[in-house]
Design a protein around this motif. Structure first.
Motif, PDB file in Angstrom:
ATOM      1  N   ALA A 102      -8.067   7.634   1.880  1.00 41.47           N
ATOM      2  CA  ALA A 102      -8.171   6.411   1.083  1.00 41.47           C
ATOM      3  C   ALA A 102      -7.266   5.321   1.648  1.00 41.47           C
ATOM      4  CB  ALA A 102      -7.815   6.702  -0.369  1.00 41.47           C
ATOM      5  N   LEU A 103      -6.049   5.705   2.079  1.00 36.52           N
ATOM      6  CA  LEU A 103      -5.134   4.725   2.662  1.00 36.52           C
ATOM      7  C   LEU A 103      -5.683   4.207   3.984  1.00 36.52           C
ATOM      8  CD1 LEU A 103      -2.479   3.174   2.738  1.00 36.52           C
ATOM      9  CD2 LEU A 103      -1.377   5.224   3.691  1.00 36.52           C
ATOM     10  N   ARG A 104      -6.256   5.073   4.795  1.00 36.95           N
ATOM     11  CA  ARG A 104      -6.825   4.628   6.070  1.00 36.95           C
ATOM     12  C   ARG A 104      -7.950   3.629   5.840  1.00 36.95           C
ATOM     13  NH1 ARG A 104      -6.617  10.135   7.315  1.00 36.95           N
ATOM     14  NH2 ARG A 104      -8.871  10.332   7.561  1.00 36.95           N
ATOM     15  N   LEU A 105      -8.757   3.874   4.824  1.00 39.74           N
ATOM     16  CA  LEU A 105      -9.842   2.948   4.526  1.00 39.74           C
ATOM     17  C   LEU A 105      -9.293   1.593   4.084  1.00 39.74           C
ATOM     18  CD1 LEU A 105     -12.862   2.416   4.249  1.00 39.74           C
ATOM     19  CD2 LEU A 105     -12.731   3.275   1.904  1.00 39.74           C
ATOM     20  N   ARG A 106      -8.239   1.595   3.264  1.00 42.58           N
ATOM     21  CA  ARG A 106      -7.648   0.327   2.819  1.00 42.58           C
ATOM     22  C   ARG A 106      -7.078  -0.452   3.999  1.00 42.58           C
ATOM     23  NH1 ARG A 106      -3.730   0.838  -2.260  1.00 42.58           N
ATOM     24  NH2 ARG A 106      -4.264  -1.385  -2.411  1.00 42.58           N
ATOM     25  N   ILE A 107      -6.415   0.252   4.908  1.00 34.24           N
ATOM     26  CA  ILE A 107      -5.831  -0.415   6.073  1.00 34.24           C
ATOM     27  C   ILE A 107      -6.929  -0.962   6.974  1.00 34.24           C
ATOM     28  CG2 ILE A 107      -4.436  -0.079   8.148  1.00 34.24           C
ATOM     29  CD1 ILE A 107      -2.887   2.089   6.569  1.00 34.24           C
ATOM     30  N   ASP A 108      -7.963  -0.168   7.180  1.00 36.80           N
ATOM     31  CA  ASP A 108      -9.076  -0.603   8.018  1.00 36.80           C
ATOM     32  C   ASP A 108      -9.752  -1.835   7.426  1.00 36.80           C
ATOM     33  OD1 ASP A 108     -10.714   0.183  10.413  1.00 36.80           O
ATOM     34  OD2 ASP A 108     -12.305   0.182   8.921  1.00 36.80           O
ATOM     35  N   THR A 109      -9.936  -1.840   6.113  1.00 34.44           N
ATOM     36  CA  THR A 109     -10.551  -2.981   5.438  1.00 34.44           C
ATOM     37  C   THR A 109      -9.662  -4.217   5.541  1.00 34.44           C
ATOM     38  OG1 THR A 109     -11.656  -1.494   3.874  1.00 34.44           O
ATOM     39  CG2 THR A 109     -11.477  -3.806   3.242  1.00 34.44           C
ATOM     40  N   LEU A 110      -8.359  -4.027   5.380  1.00 41.23           N
ATOM     41  CA  LEU A 110      -7.416  -5.138   5.489  1.00 41.23           C
ATOM     42  C   LEU A 110      -7.451  -5.741   6.884  1.00 41.23           C
ATOM     43  CD1 LEU A 110      -5.040  -6.842   4.405  1.00 41.23           C
ATOM     44  CD2 LEU A 110      -3.508  -4.983   5.116  1.00 41.23           C
ATOM     45  N   TYR A 143       0.821  -1.214   0.000  1.00 39.97           N
ATOM     46  CA  TYR A 143       0.000   0.000   0.000  1.00 39.97           C
ATOM     47  C   TYR A 143       0.858   1.269   0.000  1.00 39.97           C
ATOM     48  CZ  TYR A 143      -3.990  -2.984   1.325  1.00 39.97           C
ATOM     49  OH  TYR A 143      -4.970  -3.940   1.375  1.00 39.97           O
TER      50      TYR A 143
END
Length: 279
Positions: free
Chosen positions: A261-269, A197
């Motif tokens: 957007a990065l926070r959302l990707r990390i949260d989803t992961l 990411y």
């Protein structure tokens, strides 16, 4: 265990009605996300016969939990049983009888917020997750509303709550931190994807170093966490990890993700690597 935790201190800054509202928000988001998954048809061919009925039933159960959350919130904000019963097509006595056990559980959780597991070391929270860790819930739900509902207000959820600390993440950078947990067996996958990411290199040597650093960690000890820097070309993160003693879980906090957007990707992961059942 009588000592307080950072979660207790954060929770004390919220009114009980604010905590109840966060639980209601959290359950509404879970219902919305689950309903969205059911709307997708692309993978129908791979779904077992009867599978969509199971998914629909899960929505009904989530909706029932949402209703309980709404009743608890309304009671916390001062609504009478008559006010509540008016929308349930029942009289006030029936409404009170139906929901009093849930109200009692909610009230008891503030008196006895934890049970201790069989090891005597691990606290098991009795409050719903959003009320147990309201600071993280504010961050997560604000982010969801901003990106999924495409609203301009970056504090669409937290702005209306009665809290005594600033929820503006420019005033408190820790509000950008993403906290949660993953199964220990998913650590390598978590770190490898996280490194992608931010366009960072992460190999077996890094994994060995991380495993060594985790050996003596304990998420109940504020000083018992291991911090691992993940320096990439697009972002630099600090990944803080600790063992949840007596379980197969790792507690994780990722700091430094300034992009929504990065926070959302990390949260989803993080959600994906904590959702699967243990073997």
């Amino acid at each position: 265990m009588t000592e307080t935790t950072p979660y207790d201190q954060a929770r004390d800054q919220f009114s009980r009605s604010a905590l109840a509202r966060l639980v209601l928000c959290d359950r509404a988001v879970r219902l919305a996300e689950t309903a969205g998954n059911l709307a997708v048809t692309r993978y129908d061919a791979y779904t077992a016969l009867g599978g969509r009925v199971s998914e629909a039933l899960s929505l009904v159960r989530l909706a029932e939990r949402l209703l309980v959350g709404a009743v608890i919130y309304e009671r916390e904000r001062g609504s009478s049983w008559e006010d509540i019963a008016r929308y349930l097509d029942m009289d006030s006595a029936a409404a009170e009888e139906r929901f009093t056990p849930e109200i009692d559980r909610w009230n008891t959780a503030f008196v006895v917020p934890y049970h201790v597991d069989e090891t005597g070391r691990k606290r098991i929270p009795q409050l719903p997750t959003a009320a147990y860790d309201p600071k993280d819930a504010c961050r997560r739900l604000d982010l969801w509303a901003h990106l999924r509902l495409i609203v301009e207000d970056k504090r669409a959820v937290s702005a209306g709550l009665r809290v005594s600390f600033p929820t503006d993440d420019t005033a408190d950078p820790s509000l950008r931190d993403i906290g949660g947990w993953i199964w220990q067996r998913n650590l390598a996958a978590f770190m490898e994807l996280l490194s992608r990411y931010v366009d960072s290199d992460f190999d077996e040597t890094d994994m060995d170093r991380l495993a060594l650093g985790l050996e003596a960690t304990d998420d109940e000890d504020p000083d018992g966490w291991f911090a691992y820097p993940l320096i990439g070309s697009t972002a630099s993160l600090e990944v803080r990890l600790a063992n949840s003693v007596g379980s197969d879980v790792l507690s994780v906090v990722v700091a430094g993700a300034w992009s929504a957007a990065l926070r959302l990707r990390i949260d989803t992961l993080m959600s994906a690597l904590s959702a699967d059942a243990q073997p």
